[in-house]
Scaffold this motif. Structure first.
Motif, PDB file in Angstrom:
ATOM      1  N   ALA A  27       0.797  -1.137  -0.167  1.00 25.62           N
ATOM      2  CA  ALA A  27      -0.111   0.007   0.179  1.00 25.62           C
ATOM      3  C   ALA A  27       0.780   1.348  -0.011  1.00 25.62           C
ATOM      4  CB  ALA A  27      -0.779   0.191   1.295  1.00 25.62           C
ATOM      5  N   ILE A  28       1.931   1.191   0.767  1.00 23.92           N
ATOM      6  CA  ILE A  28       2.849   2.445   0.850  1.00 23.92           C
ATOM      7  C   ILE A  28       3.562   2.566  -0.498  1.00 23.92           C
ATOM      8  CG2 ILE A  28       5.076   3.375   1.678  1.00 23.92           C
ATOM      9  CD1 ILE A  28       4.038   2.044   4.542  1.00 23.92           C
ATOM     10  N   LEU A  29       3.916   1.395  -1.183  1.00 23.08           N
ATOM     11  CA  LEU A  29       4.364   1.473  -2.537  1.00 23.08           C
ATOM     12  C   LEU A  29       3.553   2.270  -3.429  1.00 23.08           C
ATOM     13  CD1 LEU A  29       6.477  -1.919  -2.611  1.00 23.08           C
ATOM     14  CD2 LEU A  29       7.410   0.557  -2.648  1.00 23.08           C
ATOM     15  N   ALA A  30       2.217   1.903  -3.410  1.00 23.11           N
ATOM     16  CA  ALA A  30       1.239   2.239  -4.278  1.00 23.11           C
ATOM     17  C   ALA A  30       1.123   3.524  -4.203  1.00 23.11           C
ATOM     18  CB  ALA A  30      -0.018   1.418  -4.265  1.00 23.11           C
ATOM     19  N   LEU A  31       1.060   4.252  -2.651  1.00 23.89           N
ATOM     20  CA  LEU A  31       0.836   5.673  -2.604  1.00 23.89           C
ATOM     21  C   LEU A  31       2.071   6.457  -3.303  1.00 23.89           C
ATOM     22  CD1 LEU A  31      -0.466   5.460   1.122  1.00 23.89           C
ATOM     23  CD2 LEU A  31      -1.683   6.163  -1.023  1.00 23.89           C
ATOM     24  N   THR A  32       3.210   5.921  -3.234  1.00 25.55           N
ATOM     25  CA  THR A  32       4.435   6.674  -3.691  1.00 25.55           C
ATOM     26  C   THR A  32       4.537   6.913  -5.055  1.00 25.55           C
ATOM     27  OG1 THR A  32       5.836   4.772  -3.875  1.00 25.55           O
ATOM     28  CG2 THR A  32       5.632   5.935  -1.792  1.00 25.55           C
ATOM     29  N   VAL A  33       3.404   6.163  -5.924  1.00 29.57           N
ATOM     30  CA  VAL A  33       3.443   6.079  -7.291  1.00 29.57           C
ATOM     31  C   VAL A  33       4.691   5.442  -7.927  1.00 29.57           C
ATOM     32  CG1 VAL A  33       3.011   7.398  -9.363  1.00 29.57           C
ATOM     33  CG2 VAL A  33       1.732   8.054  -7.444  1.00 29.57           C
ATOM     34  N   VAL A  34       5.856   6.132  -7.472  1.00 29.20           N
ATOM     35  CA  VAL A  34       7.168   5.499  -8.089  1.00 29.20           C
ATOM     36  C   VAL A  34       7.338   4.015  -7.773  1.00 29.20           C
ATOM     37  CG1 VAL A  34       9.744   5.702  -7.699  1.00 29.20           C
ATOM     38  CG2 VAL A  34       8.214   7.590  -7.842  1.00 29.20           C
ATOM     39  N   GLY A  35       6.576   3.708  -6.530  1.00 30.54           N
ATOM     40  CA  GLY A  35       6.496   2.181  -6.170  1.00 30.54           C
ATOM     41  C   GLY A  35       5.441   1.368  -6.937  1.00 30.54           C
ATOM     42  N   LEU A  77      14.135  -3.868 -12.346  1.00 31.26           N
ATOM     43  CA  LEU A  77      13.374  -3.654 -11.004  1.00 31.26           C
ATOM     44  C   LEU A  77      13.767  -4.543  -9.991  1.00 31.26           C
ATOM     45  CD1 LEU A  77       9.861  -3.545 -12.767  1.00 31.26           C
ATOM     46  CD2 LEU A  77      10.830  -1.625 -11.864  1.00 31.26           C
ATOM     47  N   ASN A  78      14.163  -5.827 -10.072  1.00 30.02           N
ATOM     48  CA  ASN A  78      14.630  -6.568  -8.962  1.00 30.02           C
ATOM     49  C   ASN A  78      15.971  -6.027  -8.440  1.00 30.02           C
ATOM     50  OD1 ASN A  78      12.809  -8.622  -8.592  1.00 30.02           O
ATOM     51  ND2 ASN A  78      13.289  -9.745 -10.318  1.00 30.02           N
ATOM     52  N   VAL A  79      16.993  -5.512  -9.185  1.00 36.37           N
ATOM     53  CA  VAL A  79      18.104  -4.920  -8.756  1.00 36.37           C
ATOM     54  C   VAL A  79      17.741  -3.645  -7.902  1.00 36.37           C
ATOM     55  CG1 VAL A  79      20.242  -3.564  -9.351  1.00 36.37           C
ATOM     56  CG2 VAL A  79      19.526  -5.754 -10.597  1.00 36.37           C
ATOM     57  N   ILE A  80      16.968  -2.676  -8.306  1.00 36.66           N
ATOM     58  CA  ILE A  80      16.391  -1.552  -7.551  1.00 36.66           C
ATOM     59  C   ILE A  80      15.761  -2.022  -6.246  1.00 36.66           C
ATOM     60  CG2 ILE A  80      14.840   0.457  -7.573  1.00 36.66           C
ATOM     61  CD1 ILE A  80      15.295   0.413 -10.595  1.00 36.66           C
ATOM     62  N   TRP A  81      15.102  -3.393  -6.489  1.00 35.56           N
ATOM     63  CA  TRP A  81      14.244  -3.599  -5.236  1.00 35.56           C
ATOM     64  C   TRP A  81      15.336  -4.091  -4.353  1.00 35.56           C
ATOM     65  CZ3 TRP A  81       9.763  -3.958  -2.710  1.00 35.56           C
ATOM     66  CH2 TRP A  81       9.472  -4.916  -1.703  1.00 35.56           C
ATOM     67  N   PHE A  82      16.294  -4.791  -4.743  1.00 39.21           N
ATOM     68  CA  PHE A  82      17.115  -5.392  -3.787  1.00 39.21           C
ATOM     69  C   PHE A  82      17.857  -4.295  -3.240  1.00 39.21           C
ATOM     70  CE2 PHE A  82      21.667  -6.761  -2.919  1.00 39.21           C
ATOM     71  CZ  PHE A  82      21.196  -7.877  -2.247  1.00 39.21           C
ATOM     72  N   ILE A  83      18.373  -3.476  -3.975  1.00 39.53           N
ATOM     73  CA  ILE A  83      19.177  -2.362  -3.061  1.00 39.53           C
ATOM     74  C   ILE A  83      18.555  -1.492  -2.204  1.00 39.53           C
ATOM     75  CG2 ILE A  83      20.240  -0.182  -3.586  1.00 39.53           C
ATOM     76  CD1 ILE A  83      21.199  -1.168  -6.443  1.00 39.53           C
ATOM     77  N   PHE A  84      17.134  -1.385  -2.554  1.00 39.26           N
ATOM     78  CA  PHE A  84      16.268  -0.111  -1.420  1.00 39.26           C
ATOM     79  C   PHE A  84      15.459  -1.047  -0.466  1.00 39.26           C
ATOM     80  CE2 PHE A  84      17.202   2.558  -4.967  1.00 39.26           C
ATOM     81  CZ  PHE A  84      17.750   3.603  -4.107  1.00 39.26           C
ATOM     82  N   ALA A 117      12.196 -15.437   2.336  1.00 37.88           N
ATOM     83  CA  ALA A 117      13.512 -14.456   2.365  1.00 37.88           C
ATOM     84  C   ALA A 117      14.069 -14.375   0.646  1.00 37.88           C
ATOM     85  CB  ALA A 117      14.786 -15.080   3.041  1.00 37.88           C
ATOM     86  N   LYS A 118      14.038 -15.689   0.096  1.00 39.91           N
ATOM     87  CA  LYS A 118      14.539 -15.839  -1.335  1.00 39.91           C
ATOM     88  C   LYS A 118      13.601 -14.973  -2.047  1.00 39.91           C
ATOM     89  CE  LYS A 118      13.858 -19.562  -3.837  1.00 39.91           C
ATOM     90  NZ  LYS A 118      13.881 -20.880  -4.354  1.00 39.91           N
ATOM     91  N   LEU A 119      12.405 -14.924  -2.000  1.00 39.48           N
ATOM     92  CA  LEU A 119      11.345 -14.086  -2.542  1.00 39.48           C
ATOM     93  C   LEU A 119      11.287 -12.907  -2.503  1.00 39.48           C
ATOM     94  CD1 LEU A 119       8.796 -14.235  -4.601  1.00 39.48           C
ATOM     95  CD2 LEU A 119       7.545 -14.654  -2.547  1.00 39.48           C
ATOM     96  N   ALA A 120      11.952 -12.394  -1.054  1.00 36.89           N
ATOM     97  CA  ALA A 120      11.973 -10.898  -0.679  1.00 36.89           C
ATOM     98  C   ALA A 120      13.165 -10.247  -1.519  1.00 36.89           C
ATOM     99  CB  ALA A 120      12.232 -10.755   0.577  1.00 36.89           C
ATOM    100  N   LEU A 121      13.977 -11.035  -1.982  1.00 35.57           N
ATOM    101  CA  LEU A 121      15.450 -10.587  -2.495  1.00 35.57           C
ATOM    102  C   LEU A 121      15.113 -10.104  -4.325  1.00 35.57           C
ATOM    103  CD1 LEU A 121      17.994 -13.156  -1.556  1.00 35.57           C
ATOM    104  CD2 LEU A 121      17.917 -10.914  -1.043  1.00 35.57           C
ATOM    105  N   ALA A 122      14.011 -10.813  -4.953  1.00 36.76           N
ATOM    106  CA  ALA A 122      13.843 -10.473  -6.238  1.00 36.76           C
ATOM    107  C   ALA A 122      12.360 -10.919  -6.556  1.00 36.76           C
ATOM    108  CB  ALA A 122      14.772 -11.228  -7.113  1.00 36.76           C
ATOM    109  N   PRO A 123      11.431 -10.190  -6.255  1.00 39.57           N
ATOM    110  CA  PRO A 123       9.878 -10.565  -6.111  1.00 39.57           C
ATOM    111  C   PRO A 123       9.303 -10.398  -7.419  1.00 39.57           C
ATOM    112  CG  PRO A 123      10.004  -8.268  -5.035  1.00 39.57           C
ATOM    113  CD  PRO A 123      11.112  -8.838  -5.462  1.00 39.57           C
ATOM    114  N   VAL A 124       9.813  -9.346  -8.553  1.00 36.53           N
ATOM    115  CA  VAL A 124       9.304  -9.203  -9.892  1.00 36.53           C
ATOM    116  C   VAL A 124       9.628 -10.325 -10.588  1.00 36.53           C
ATOM    117  CG1 VAL A 124       9.493  -7.487 -11.703  1.00 36.53           C
ATOM    118  CG2 VAL A 124       9.512  -6.610  -9.172  1.00 36.53           C
ATOM    119  N   GLY A 125       8.471 -10.652 -11.420  1.00 36.99           N
ATOM    120  CA  GLY A 125       8.601 -11.767 -12.243  1.00 36.99           C
ATOM    121  C   GLY A 125       7.963 -13.056 -11.712  1.00 36.99           C
TER     122      GLY A 125
END
Length: 132
Positions: A27-35, A77-84, A117-125
């Motif tokens: 929900a927070i990601l959706a509010l930021t629009v960038v997320g 998208l997964n690399v950006i997710w992993f970093i942040f 944990a594995k899913l949290a590292l790269a969830p897109v796709g």
């Protein structure tokens, strides 16, 4: 029957917290629009966090559902997710898995936390499907 018992125990002893936190994060990601690109991935993880036994995480292209998330854009998208976000969310699931595993009776739950944990590292796709 065993899957039902494990899922109910999982839900009672922390699955509901994990699921709600993933829903809140989405929900927070959706509010930021960038997320927005990560919102639905977070909500898929939430559904898995609530009821993980009898389900598995797979790449979408394994199911014949090729989409943007499985190509080069998905990698970015997964690399950006992993970093942040991904690395510390995965670390929290690892810590919880360790605590569950040392109790011996919590080993099945620890294995599910390792999958989270594995899913949290790269969830897109990725997507969740019922096990056959």
């Amino acid at each position: 029957m065993i899957r039902l018992i494990l899922n109910v125990l999982w839900l009672i002893f922390g699955g509901w917290i994990s699921g709600l936190l993933w829903l809140l994060g989405g929900a927070i990601l959706a509010l930021t629009v960038v997320g927005l690109p990560w919102t639905f991935a977070a909500w898929r993880i939430a559904s898995y966090s609530f009821w993980p036994f009898g389900r598995e995480v797979v790449w979408r292209d394994e199911m014949g559902q090729f989409d943007v998330g499985t190509g080069p854009l998905g990698l970015v998208l997964n690399v950006i997710w992993f970093i942040f976000a991904g690395w510390y969310i995965a670390l929290s699931h690892l810590v919880i898995a360790f605590a569950e595993a040392i109790t011996i009776i919590g080993i099945p739950f620890a294995l599910k936390d390792l999958e989270l944990a594995k899913l949290a590292l790269a969830p897109v796709g990725r997507t969740i499907r019922d096990k056959p």
